[in-house]
Design a protein around this motif. Structure first.
Motif, PDB file in Angstrom:
ATOM      1  N   SER A   1      -8.705   2.666  -4.424  1.00 31.33           N
ATOM      2  CA  SER A   1      -9.658   3.391  -5.375  1.00 31.33           C
ATOM      3  C   SER A   1      -9.244   4.937  -5.740  1.00 31.33           C
ATOM      4  O   SER A   1      -9.341   5.256  -6.853  1.00 31.33           O
ATOM      5  CB  SER A   1     -10.981   3.879  -4.366  1.00 31.33           C
ATOM      6  OG  SER A   1     -11.712   2.682  -4.287  1.00 31.33           O
TER       7      SER A   1
ATOM      8  N   MET B   1       0.773  -1.248   0.083  1.00 25.85           N
ATOM      9  CA  MET B   1      -0.044   0.012   0.127  1.00 25.85           C
ATOM     10  C   MET B   1       0.908   1.140   0.082  1.00 25.85           C
ATOM     11  O   MET B   1       2.042   1.154   0.639  1.00 25.85           O
ATOM     12  CB  MET B   1      -0.841  -0.093   1.207  1.00 25.85           C
ATOM     13  CG  MET B   1      -2.211  -0.706   1.052  1.00 25.85           C
ATOM     14  SD  MET B   1      -2.996  -0.634   2.530  1.00 25.85           S
ATOM     15  CE  MET B   1      -2.590  -2.026   3.438  1.00 25.85           C
TER      16      MET B   1
ATOM     17  N   ARG C   1     -17.719   3.028   2.808  1.00 25.01           N
ATOM     18  CA  ARG C   1     -18.209   2.148   3.925  1.00 25.01           C
ATOM     19  C   ARG C   1     -18.667   2.563   5.238  1.00 25.01           C
ATOM     20  O   ARG C   1     -18.295   3.675   5.543  1.00 25.01           O
ATOM     21  CB  ARG C   1     -16.723   1.165   4.264  1.00 25.01           C
ATOM     22  CG  ARG C   1     -16.451   0.388   3.005  1.00 25.01           C
ATOM     23  CD  ARG C   1     -14.938  -0.184   3.728  1.00 25.01           C
ATOM     24  NE  ARG C   1     -14.000   0.646   3.486  1.00 25.01           N
ATOM     25  CZ  ARG C   1     -13.355   0.765   2.501  1.00 25.01           C
ATOM     26  NH1 ARG C   1     -13.478   0.081   1.397  1.00 25.01           N
ATOM     27  NH2 ARG C   1     -12.206   1.620   2.280  1.00 25.01           N
TER      28      ARG C   1
HETATM   29  C1  LIG Z   1     -10.108  -1.611   2.373  1.00 26.39           C
HETATM   30  C2  LIG Z   1      -8.843  -2.061   1.569  1.00 26.39           C
HETATM   31  C3  LIG Z   1      -8.879  -1.490   0.109  1.00 26.39           C
HETATM   32  C4  LIG Z   1     -10.011  -0.929  -0.649  1.00 26.39           C
HETATM   33  O1  LIG Z   1      -9.766   0.763  -0.229  1.00 26.39           O
HETATM   34  P1  LIG Z   1     -10.657   1.608  -1.242  1.00 26.39           P
HETATM   35  O2  LIG Z   1      -9.890   2.932  -1.011  1.00 26.39           O
HETATM   36  O3  LIG Z   1     -11.945   1.545  -0.525  1.00 26.39           O
HETATM   37  O4  LIG Z   1     -10.646   1.354  -2.719  1.00 26.39           O
HETATM   38  C5  LIG Z   1      -7.589  -2.052  -0.601  1.00 26.39           C
HETATM   39  N1  LIG Z   1      -6.841  -2.744  -0.018  1.00 26.39           N
HETATM   40  C6  LIG Z   1      -6.849  -2.960   1.355  1.00 26.39           C
HETATM   41  C7  LIG Z   1      -5.647  -3.749   1.973  1.00 26.39           C
HETATM   42  C8  LIG Z   1      -7.857  -2.573   2.279  1.00 26.39           C
HETATM   43  O5  LIG Z   1      -7.626  -3.052   3.561  1.00 26.39           O
END
Ligand SMILES: *Cc1c(COP(=O)(O)O)cnc(C)c1O
Length: 220
Positions: A194, A152, A218
């Motif tokens: 996203s 991430m 959410r």
């Molecule tokens: C919640 C989550 C996502 C999705 O995030 P969005 O911003 O809603 O697209 C992607 N990866 C992980 C690890 C998550 O926990």
């Protein structure tokens, strides 16, 4: 709405990029809508929620676990998911291996790497991960198949920093391939959500995890 979101997203991605629709905190009715638009990979971050949703959906859904996995939940998850994207310690990896071996199944996983500065606390540090592959630790696994890397970017509006984080994750992925060119089926680079997935794809992602842009916000 959800159907349109899925179709639009898929149409705007290069064909080699797979979409994991992150359905955590959304009801099965919403997952159904995405399914009816052709979506088959869904991501969940909590074991209990996932186990409740699995029997409600058709068998051809590929569930990805994307959250921090606690040791005491591993057993419940084995045999239920197509991919655990969030292996963040060697202890967890070994536990998944021994539980999978006991059950006679092979579990596919991604190694989560930590590059974002303060936001996420989970994941391997790059050096730790590279050392694991240099030491060929994976050769001791009996029932786990390591399929790639997940990461991430920092949660920030600073687009340079986001790109920089994705570059680091992609670099680690390629370095592992260079260290172990004989790794079979190590072909997945999961990054992008996203708000940042186009940058992630530019930097080499071939799996993106998108929730809000498909299902809306959410309600925790
Ligand atoms: C919640 C989550 C996502 C999705 O995030 P969005 O911003 O809603 O697209 C992607 N990866 C992980 C690890 C998550 O926990």
């Amino acid at each position: 709405m959800i159907k349109d979101n899925v179709k639009t997203l898929v149409a705007s991605m290069p064909p080699k990029v797979a979409l994991c629709a992150v359905s955590k905190f959304h009801p099965v009715s919403a997952i159904r809508e995405a399914y009816d638009a052709g979506q088959r990979i869904f991501g969940e971050s909590r074991v209990q929620e996932l186990l409740e949703k699995i029997p409600e959906m058709p068998d051809d859904v590929k569930w990805h676990f994307i959250g921090h996995l606690q040791s005491n939940k591993v057993r419940q998850l084995i045999g239920k998911v197509a991919l655990i994207e969030s292996v963040d310690s060697l202890r967890l990896l070994d536990l998944i291996d021994s539980e999978s071996d006991k059950r006679g199944v092979v579990t596919r996983v991604l190694m989560q790497v930590h590059v974002a500065r303060e936001e996420t606390k989970f994941g391997f540090y790059p050096e730790e991960l590279l050392d694991y592959f240099k030491g060929r630790g994976f050769e001791r696994l009996k029932a786990v198949h390591i399929c790639g890397v997940m990461g991430m970017a920092s949660n920030t509006d600073d687009s340079m920093r986001v790109r920089d984080d994705f570059r680091k994750i992609a670099c680690i992925y390629r370095e592992i391939l260079a260290i172990c060119p004989d790794l079979i089926g190590f072909d997945t680079l999961s990054m992008g959500m996203s708000g940042d997935w186009p940058v992630a794809v530019e930097e080499g992602a071939n799996l993106v995890r998108i929730g809000t842009a498909i299902f809306g916000p959410r309600e925790y």
